[in-house]
Design a protein around this motif. Sequence first.
Motif, PDB file in Angstrom:
ATOM      1  N   PRO A   1     -28.086  77.497 108.218  1.00  0.00           N
ATOM      2  CA  PRO A   1     -29.242  78.157 107.594  1.00  0.00           C
ATOM      3  C   PRO A   1     -29.666  79.409 108.344  1.00  0.00           C
ATOM      4  O   PRO A   1     -29.402  79.548 109.546  1.00  0.00           O
ATOM      5  CB  PRO A   1     -30.329  77.083 107.637  1.00  0.00           C
ATOM      6  CG  PRO A   1     -29.879  76.086 108.628  1.00  0.00           C
ATOM      7  CD  PRO A   1     -28.397  76.142 108.678  1.00  0.00           C
ATOM      8  N   LEU A   2     -30.319  80.274 107.614  1.00  0.00           N
ATOM      9  CA  LEU A   2     -30.742  81.577 108.132  1.00  0.00           C
ATOM     10  C   LEU A   2     -31.480  81.484 109.473  1.00  0.00           C
ATOM     11  O   LEU A   2     -31.212  82.242 110.395  1.00  0.00           O
ATOM     12  CB  LEU A   2     -31.642  82.207 107.060  1.00  0.00           C
ATOM     13  CG  LEU A   2     -32.086  83.632 107.239  1.00  0.00           C
ATOM     14  CD1 LEU A   2     -30.908  84.568 107.144  1.00  0.00           C
ATOM     15  CD2 LEU A   2     -33.113  83.990 106.195  1.00  0.00           C
ATOM     16  N   TRP A   3     -32.381  80.507 109.584  1.00  0.00           N
ATOM     17  CA  TRP A   3     -33.215  80.404 110.790  1.00  0.00           C
ATOM     18  C   TRP A   3     -32.425  79.926 112.009  1.00  0.00           C
ATOM     19  O   TRP A   3     -32.908  79.972 113.130  1.00  0.00           O
ATOM     20  CB  TRP A   3     -34.427  79.492 110.534  1.00  0.00           C
ATOM     21  CG  TRP A   3     -34.063  78.114 110.063  1.00  0.00           C
ATOM     22  CD1 TRP A   3     -33.884  77.730 108.771  1.00  0.00           C
ATOM     23  CD2 TRP A   3     -33.812  76.961 110.853  1.00  0.00           C
ATOM     24  NE1 TRP A   3     -33.543  76.407 108.715  1.00  0.00           N
ATOM     25  CE2 TRP A   3     -33.492  75.902 109.979  1.00  0.00           C
ATOM     26  CE3 TRP A   3     -33.830  76.702 112.229  1.00  0.00           C
ATOM     27  CZ2 TRP A   3     -33.182  74.623 110.428  1.00  0.00           C
ATOM     28  CZ3 TRP A   3     -33.520  75.417 112.679  1.00  0.00           C
ATOM     29  CH2 TRP A   3     -33.211  74.401 111.782  1.00  0.00           C
TER      30      TRP A   3
ATOM     31  N   VAL B   1     -29.167  81.078 112.573  1.00  0.00           N
ATOM     32  CA  VAL B   1     -28.098  82.043 112.864  1.00  0.00           C
ATOM     33  C   VAL B   1     -28.300  82.717 114.220  1.00  0.00           C
ATOM     34  O   VAL B   1     -27.400  82.697 115.071  1.00  0.00           O
ATOM     35  CB  VAL B   1     -27.980  83.101 111.733  1.00  0.00           C
ATOM     36  CG1 VAL B   1     -27.051  84.231 112.145  1.00  0.00           C
ATOM     37  CG2 VAL B   1     -27.465  82.460 110.460  1.00  0.00           C
ATOM     38  N   ASN B   2     -29.480  83.283 114.446  1.00  0.00           N
ATOM     39  CA  ASN B   2     -29.713  83.994 115.713  1.00  0.00           C
ATOM     40  C   ASN B   2     -29.697  83.054 116.925  1.00  0.00           C
ATOM     41  O   ASN B   2     -28.926  83.290 117.860  1.00  0.00           O
ATOM     42  CB  ASN B   2     -31.030  84.778 115.646  1.00  0.00           C
ATOM     43  CG  ASN B   2     -30.864  86.085 114.900  1.00  0.00           C
ATOM     44  OD1 ASN B   2     -29.821  86.343 114.312  1.00  0.00           O
ATOM     45  ND2 ASN B   2     -31.887  86.913 114.895  1.00  0.00           N
ATOM     46  N   PRO B   3     -30.513  81.979 116.927  1.00  0.00           N
ATOM     47  CA  PRO B   3     -30.458  81.092 118.106  1.00  0.00           C
ATOM     48  C   PRO B   3     -29.091  80.445 118.295  1.00  0.00           C
ATOM     49  O   PRO B   3     -28.623  80.291 119.424  1.00  0.00           O
ATOM     50  CB  PRO B   3     -31.538  80.049 117.836  1.00  0.00           C
ATOM     51  CG  PRO B   3     -31.965  80.218 116.438  1.00  0.00           C
ATOM     52  CD  PRO B   3     -31.580  81.584 115.997  1.00  0.00           C
TER      53      PRO B   3
ATOM     54  N   ILE C   1     -32.183  89.868 120.453  1.00  0.00           N
ATOM     55  CA  ILE C   1     -32.584  89.600 119.069  1.00  0.00           C
ATOM     56  C   ILE C   1     -33.623  88.487 119.078  1.00  0.00           C
ATOM     57  O   ILE C   1     -33.611  87.620 119.940  1.00  0.00           O
ATOM     58  CB  ILE C   1     -31.370  89.220 118.176  1.00  0.00           C
ATOM     59  CG1 ILE C   1     -30.526  88.104 118.819  1.00  0.00           C
ATOM     60  CG2 ILE C   1     -30.521  90.433 117.887  1.00  0.00           C
ATOM     61  CD1 ILE C   1     -29.406  87.584 117.932  1.00  0.00           C
ATOM     62  N   GLY C   2     -34.489  88.517 118.107  1.00  0.00           N
ATOM     63  CA  GLY C   2     -35.517  87.479 117.999  1.00  0.00           C
ATOM     64  C   GLY C   2     -34.969  86.262 117.291  1.00  0.00           C
ATOM     65  O   GLY C   2     -33.782  86.163 116.997  1.00  0.00           O
ATOM     66  N   TRP C   3     -35.856  85.326 117.016  1.00  0.00           N
ATOM     67  CA  TRP C   3     -35.438  84.097 116.324  1.00  0.00           C
ATOM     68  C   TRP C   3     -34.918  84.441 114.929  1.00  0.00           C
ATOM     69  O   TRP C   3     -33.939  83.902 114.463  1.00  0.00           O
ATOM     70  CB  TRP C   3     -36.625  83.133 116.240  1.00  0.00           C
ATOM     71  CG  TRP C   3     -36.219  81.779 115.792  1.00  0.00           C
ATOM     72  CD1 TRP C   3     -36.053  81.370 114.502  1.00  0.00           C
ATOM     73  CD2 TRP C   3     -35.877  80.665 116.609  1.00  0.00           C
ATOM     74  NE1 TRP C   3     -35.633  80.058 114.476  1.00  0.00           N
ATOM     75  CE2 TRP C   3     -35.524  79.599 115.753  1.00  0.00           C
ATOM     76  CE3 TRP C   3     -35.851  80.457 117.992  1.00  0.00           C
ATOM     77  CZ2 TRP C   3     -35.141  78.355 116.235  1.00  0.00           C
ATOM     78  CZ3 TRP C   3     -35.479  79.209 118.457  1.00  0.00           C
ATOM     79  CH2 TRP C   3     -35.126  78.177 117.587  1.00  0.00           C
ATOM     80  N   LEU C   4     -35.610  85.382 114.298  1.00  0.00           N
ATOM     81  CA  LEU C   4     -35.193  85.847 112.969  1.00  0.00           C
ATOM     82  C   LEU C   4     -34.967  87.353 113.019  1.00  0.00           C
ATOM     83  O   LEU C   4     -35.572  88.035 113.844  1.00  0.00           O
ATOM     84  CB  LEU C   4     -36.279  85.537 111.933  1.00  0.00           C
ATOM     85  CG  LEU C   4     -36.427  84.086 111.493  1.00  0.00           C
ATOM     86  CD1 LEU C   4     -37.693  83.923 110.687  1.00  0.00           C
ATOM     87  CD2 LEU C   4     -35.230  83.639 110.661  1.00  0.00           C
TER      88      LEU C   4
ATOM     89  N   ARG D   1     -26.756  81.274 102.194  1.00  0.00           N
ATOM     90  CA  ARG D   1     -27.309  80.272 103.103  1.00  0.00           C
ATOM     91  C   ARG D   1     -27.695  80.912 104.448  1.00  0.00           C
ATOM     92  O   ARG D   1     -28.752  80.661 104.991  1.00  0.00           O
ATOM     93  CB  ARG D   1     -26.284  79.157 103.327  1.00  0.00           C
ATOM     94  CG  ARG D   1     -26.880  77.937 104.018  1.00  0.00           C
ATOM     95  CD  ARG D   1     -25.825  76.884 104.267  1.00  0.00           C
ATOM     96  NE  ARG D   1     -25.346  76.297 103.042  1.00  0.00           N
ATOM     97  CZ  ARG D   1     -24.067  76.288 102.650  1.00  0.00           C
ATOM     98  NH1 ARG D   1     -23.154  76.825 103.411  1.00  0.00           N
ATOM     99  NH2 ARG D   1     -23.701  75.723 101.537  1.00  0.00           N
ATOM    100  N   SER D   2     -26.808  81.728 104.986  1.00  0.00           N
ATOM    101  CA  SER D   2     -27.027  82.305 106.318  1.00  0.00           C
ATOM    102  C   SER D   2     -27.511  83.746 106.291  1.00  0.00           C
ATOM    103  O   SER D   2     -27.702  84.339 107.345  1.00  0.00           O
ATOM    104  CB  SER D   2     -25.731  82.273 107.128  1.00  0.00           C
ATOM    105  OG  SER D   2     -25.257  80.979 107.284  1.00  0.00           O
ATOM    106  N   ARG D   3     -27.620  84.322 105.111  1.00  0.00           N
ATOM    107  CA  ARG D   3     -27.999  85.732 105.034  1.00  0.00           C
ATOM    108  C   ARG D   3     -29.017  85.943 103.917  1.00  0.00           C
ATOM    109  O   ARG D   3     -29.043  85.179 102.954  1.00  0.00           O
ATOM    110  CB  ARG D   3     -26.770  86.602 104.733  1.00  0.00           C
ATOM    111  CG  ARG D   3     -25.839  86.761 105.890  1.00  0.00           C
ATOM    112  CD  ARG D   3     -24.548  87.383 105.442  1.00  0.00           C
ATOM    113  NE  ARG D   3     -23.788  86.491 104.599  1.00  0.00           N
ATOM    114  CZ  ARG D   3     -22.747  86.858 103.875  1.00  0.00           C
ATOM    115  NH1 ARG D   3     -22.359  88.093 103.871  1.00  0.00           N
ATOM    116  NH2 ARG D   3     -22.090  85.984 103.154  1.00  0.00           N
TER     117      ARG D   3
END
Lengths: 157, 151
Positions: A45-47, A49-51, B27-30, B106-108
């Motif tokens: 999921p999107l949230w 991806v970064n962590p 980069i931040g969390w989002l 889903r991821s973007r």
Amino acid sequence: MRSLAELVSLACRLFLAGLFLWAAHDKVWDPATFAAAVARYDLIPLWLVNPGSVLMAWLELVLAVCLLLGLATRAAALGATGLMVFFTGLMIYAGLTGAGFDCGCFPGQAEHPAGYEAAVRDALMALPALWLLAWPGRWLSLGGSPRSRRQRLEYKL
Amino acid sequence: MLLSLAIIVATSAAAGLVFNLVMPQGIGWLPAYISSPAWQKADLAQAERLLAQGAMLVDAREAGDYKLAHAGGAVNLYPGEIKLLWPLLGDILKAAPAVVVYGRYRSRWPAAQIGQYLRGQGLARVYVWDGSLAQWKAAGLPVRAPRRARP
């Protein structure tokens, strides 16, 4: 025979350390690009991806340092095996879904396409990690549990 | 061994967190286009109203998905080629009273990315509709799905 096994362990450790250092330095230094590469698989999921991408990059780096110094070698080998199994599965998934993009595994764009070929490569790279799980070796190693150090001392005595 | 592995994972997480907080490229969390959006959110009813007023509809998904099916009247503008496509579509989008962007994976969330880009280019009324093409279709709105030519 023991020396040969030690030599193989040392070679495996240095190979994996070099591999992970090479793979991680770009991901750690440029987290935004690596996060975009992770997002391309469209798996998490999107949230996350970064962590998730930051943790992955730093895990590779810390594993590389542990393997290079011979610190907690068996645990690092377990981590490396886990990563390689995960990457192999990911590449098979990429092959199944027909992804033609760069796998994002190593520095350089479009030089390492995701797919079955990359899955075979990652599965082969798990072999040295599996060897280290069975035989972590002691040569040029800083680590080892207090128990194993005691055993070494007893062996010398 | 498992404890050592847990320490390795915890060290990696802590180092990654500190690096991303301290370093300028962190980069931040989002992504910023979601954590500090310059665009406005629109629900389906609002999107319909805006389109009735002459707003332009943008499909921010990749070209392959757009070709399979897209909302009727939507143009394709996606993050991978936004800089290339902007000179072609920029003037048309600027002339529209508002722009409604849709598209999510889903991821973007390319719609949010495009929304942020358009605001950065000086467009005042940029709306992102956070819905799927299936929802669009279910609402009875037109969908264009070009059929492949049969040999």
